[in-house]
Design an enzyme around this catalytic site. Structure first.
Site, PDB file in Angstrom:
ATOM      1  N   LYS A  78       0.770  -1.196  -0.120  1.00  0.00           N
ATOM      2  CA  LYS A  78      -0.057  -0.146   0.111  1.00  0.00           C
ATOM      3  C   LYS A  78       0.728   1.339   0.083  1.00  0.00           C
ATOM      4  O   LYS A  78       1.854   1.237   0.657  1.00  0.00           O
ATOM      5  CB  LYS A  78      -1.063  -0.207   1.188  1.00  0.00           C
ATOM      6  CG  LYS A  78      -2.102   1.157   1.214  1.00  0.00           C
ATOM      7  CD  LYS A  78      -2.916   0.811   2.603  1.00  0.00           C
ATOM      8  CE  LYS A  78      -3.934   2.114   2.587  1.00  0.00           C
ATOM      9  NZ  LYS A  78      -4.919   1.990   3.572  1.00  0.00           N
ATOM     10  N   SER A 155      -9.839   2.258   2.300  1.00  0.00           N
ATOM     11  CA  SER A 155      -9.011   3.134   1.656  1.00  0.00           C
ATOM     12  C   SER A 155      -8.007   1.945   0.887  1.00  0.00           C
ATOM     13  O   SER A 155      -7.317   2.428   0.051  1.00  0.00           O
ATOM     14  CB  SER A 155      -8.194   3.972   2.435  1.00  0.00           C
ATOM     15  OG  SER A 155      -7.355   3.473   3.522  1.00  0.00           O
ATOM     16  N   SER A 179     -10.282   0.201   6.784  1.00  0.00           N
ATOM     17  CA  SER A 179      -9.718   0.129   5.516  1.00  0.00           C
ATOM     18  C   SER A 179      -9.068  -1.174   5.117  1.00  0.00           C
ATOM     19  O   SER A 179      -8.641  -1.177   4.074  1.00  0.00           O
ATOM     20  CB  SER A 179      -8.811   1.429   5.400  1.00  0.00           C
ATOM     21  OG  SER A 179      -9.553   2.581   5.123  1.00  0.00           O
TER      22      SER A 179
HETATM   23  N1  GLN Z   1     -13.383   4.692   5.514  1.00  0.00           N
HETATM   24  C1  GLN Z   1     -12.964   5.398   6.939  1.00  0.00           C
HETATM   25  C2  GLN Z   1     -12.423   6.855   6.588  1.00  0.00           C
HETATM   26  O1  GLN Z   1     -12.455   7.240   5.705  1.00  0.00           O
HETATM   27  C3  GLN Z   1     -11.778   4.436   7.200  1.00  0.00           C
HETATM   28  C4  GLN Z   1     -10.472   4.437   6.678  1.00  0.00           C
HETATM   29  C5  GLN Z   1      -9.479   3.781   7.195  1.00  0.00           C
HETATM   30  O2  GLN Z   1      -9.592   2.815   7.712  1.00  0.00           O
HETATM   31  N2  GLN Z   1      -8.427   4.419   6.748  1.00  0.00           N
HETATM   32  O3  GLN Z   1     -12.011   7.333   7.470  1.00  0.00           O
END
Ligand code: GLN
Length: 485
Positions: A78, A155, A179
């Protein structure tokens, strides 16, 4: 014969040990598959030279009999993980051309265990999002039903899509509010967010430091366990990493769940819960029950405030963490006639819309007069949510819930786009786990009527990833989910 790229890590390691194929052959197959699937937009940077050099070293080691735990396994990373000498941008314009002079602890451990690096994977900018539509490099396409142009989740959208499409053996992910788990669910693969503190955050671009955790996204439960074995452990470079022994997580796989108490939280079945998701959850409950586990009803009464608390705490921490991107130290610089204007111009051009939204919310809730009303309240709610889990775990050993309230949705879905809150609602089942610092795993447990993967989530006690893995392995075997080949 099955393609090499379709194999799990544990199958691949057997093949490498038996010399059925070499690490260089395997890596070349992955590089070819990456080229064929460039339209998915899963990679933002391919690193074939590094991958092949690592594969040659792996072959030497297999030849010399000193192969390491993940020798020759090609991974996708990532783009939130700093990789020494390899561009790292968190998929933000503001980190244009940033090449870290150091390696994150987690990727360093993986490479030191013999894993290779195929490239950097697409993601929502600074890990803010649930659909991978917030990347400076454009959206990622979910490899399921490619013609329908669905999101892979986010994400870690690039990570989950790449694993599902077999263009890496496995990937690293990070999870601040879901995410790892939500994209794993959307793409029909398995991912675990370990207990907060289990993996070092050193060298991972920070989003919300009290919530961020690294973890693996992989083709099955055993592969996740193999990867976490290597990724986990105390690191003196991260003051929040835990001084805990790391057990061999593969040991529990296949063990019986007889007598294990599975908690089912009433609050996670609100009226109007998607019928397919509810049916998938029920199937999971039945599977554990027929395997001898005991089902107990539990209550997590403060879960309904989790999203509200998360979307105060995460932006607050993000606004502070992202203050460092000022045009002086990293990446993009847009000049201005005055220092202040250089800051303003750089940050205006460098950050995307969602990141700006979070910085503004975060600055607001931390500002004088609002700090007590919002930020402190949210922290109190966070404690209540944690206490709910502590109470629940007096009655059960592991909790089973759906991972997300929907299957993958179309890129550009208007209902999501018009109102950012709709997108945030997708995190409803995952964020409380981060607020409480617990381990949570998502695995594919069936398909929707439209043929899209649905995920189930297992939540464990702090540092009890083993019970999570044990229960997940039972559901995995019973489900017999077919990955994309
Ligand atoms: N979807 C969540 C956010 O937008 C989680 C993102 C994440 O876990 N990095 O913050």
């Amino acid at each position: 014969m099955e393609k090499l790229t379709s194999q799990t890590i544990h199958e691949t390691l057997d093949g490498l040990k038996n010399k059925s194929f070499s690490a260089v052959e395997l890596t070349k197959d992955y590089l070819r598959a990456m080229e064929e699937k460039r339209l998915l937009n899963a990679y933002v940077l391919e690193t074939p030279d590094k991958a092949l050099a690592q594969a040659q070293e792996a072959d030497r080691r297999y030849h010399n009999g000193n192969a390491r735990a993940l020798e020759g396994i090609p991974l996708g990373i990532k783009d939130l993980f700093c990789t020494e000498g390899i561009r790292t941008t968190a998929c933000s314009h503001i980190l244009d051309g940033f090449v870290p002079p150091y390696e994150s602890t987690v990727t360093g451990k993986l490479f030191a265990a013999g894993a290779g690096c195929l490239g950097k994977l697409n993601m929502d900018e600074f890990a803010m999002g649930g659909s991978n539509e917030n990347s400076f490099y454009g959206p990622v396409y979910n490899p399921w039903k490619a013609e329908e142009k669905l999101v892979p989740g986010g994400s870690s959208g690039g990570s989950a899509a790449a694993v599902a499409a077999n263009i890496c053996a496995a990937a690293t992910g990070t999870d601040t509010g879901g995410s790892i788990r939500q994209p794993a669910a959307f793409c029909g693969v398995t991912g675990i967010k370990p207990t907060y503190g289990r993996c070092s955050r050193y060298g991972i671009v920070a989003f919300a430091s009290s919530l961020d955790q690294a973890g693996p996204i992989a083709k099955d439960v055993r592969d996740c366990a193999l990867l976490l074995n290597v990724m986990a452990g105390y690191d003196e470079k991260d003051s929040t990493s835990a001084k805990r022994n790391v057990p061999d997580f593969t040991k529990v796989l296949g063990q019986s769940v007889r007598g294990l108490k599975i908690g089912i939280p009433a609050e996670y079945r609100p009226e109007g819960l998607n019928a397919e998701i509810a049916a998938c959850w029920d199937k999971g409950i039945e599977m554990l029950k027929s395997a001898g586990a005991e089902i107990v009803n539990i209550s997590l009464p403060h879960s309904k405030y989790a999203l509200a608390a998360y979307y105060i705490i995460a932006p607050a921490e993000a606004s502070s963490n992202l203050a460092r991107y000022d045009g002086l130290r990293y990446g993009l610089r847009v000049s201005g006639d005055h220092l202040d204007n250089m800051y303003i111009n750089t940050r205006s051009a460098g950050f995307g819309q969602e990141v700006k939204r979070r910085i503004m919310i975060g600055s607001y809730v931390l500002s004088a007069g609002y700090y007590d009303a919002y930020y402190l309240k949210a922290q109190k709610v966070r404690r209540l949510i944690r206490d709910d889990f502590v109470r629940a775990f007096a009655d059960c050993d592991v909790i089973l819930t759906p991972t997300a309230p929907t299957a993958a949705f179309p890129i550009g879905d208007c209902s999501m786009r018009e109102n950012p809150i709709n997108m945030w609602l997708n995190d409803i089942f995952t964020v409380s786990v981060n607020l409480a610092g617990l381990p949570g795993l998502s695995l594919p447990a069936g398909l929707s009527a439209a043929g899209l993967p649905l995920g189930l989530q297992l939540i464990g006690r702090p540092f009890d990833e083993e019970t999570v893995f044990k229960a997940a392995a039972v559901i995995e075997t019973e489900t017999g989910f077919e990955r994309l080949k």
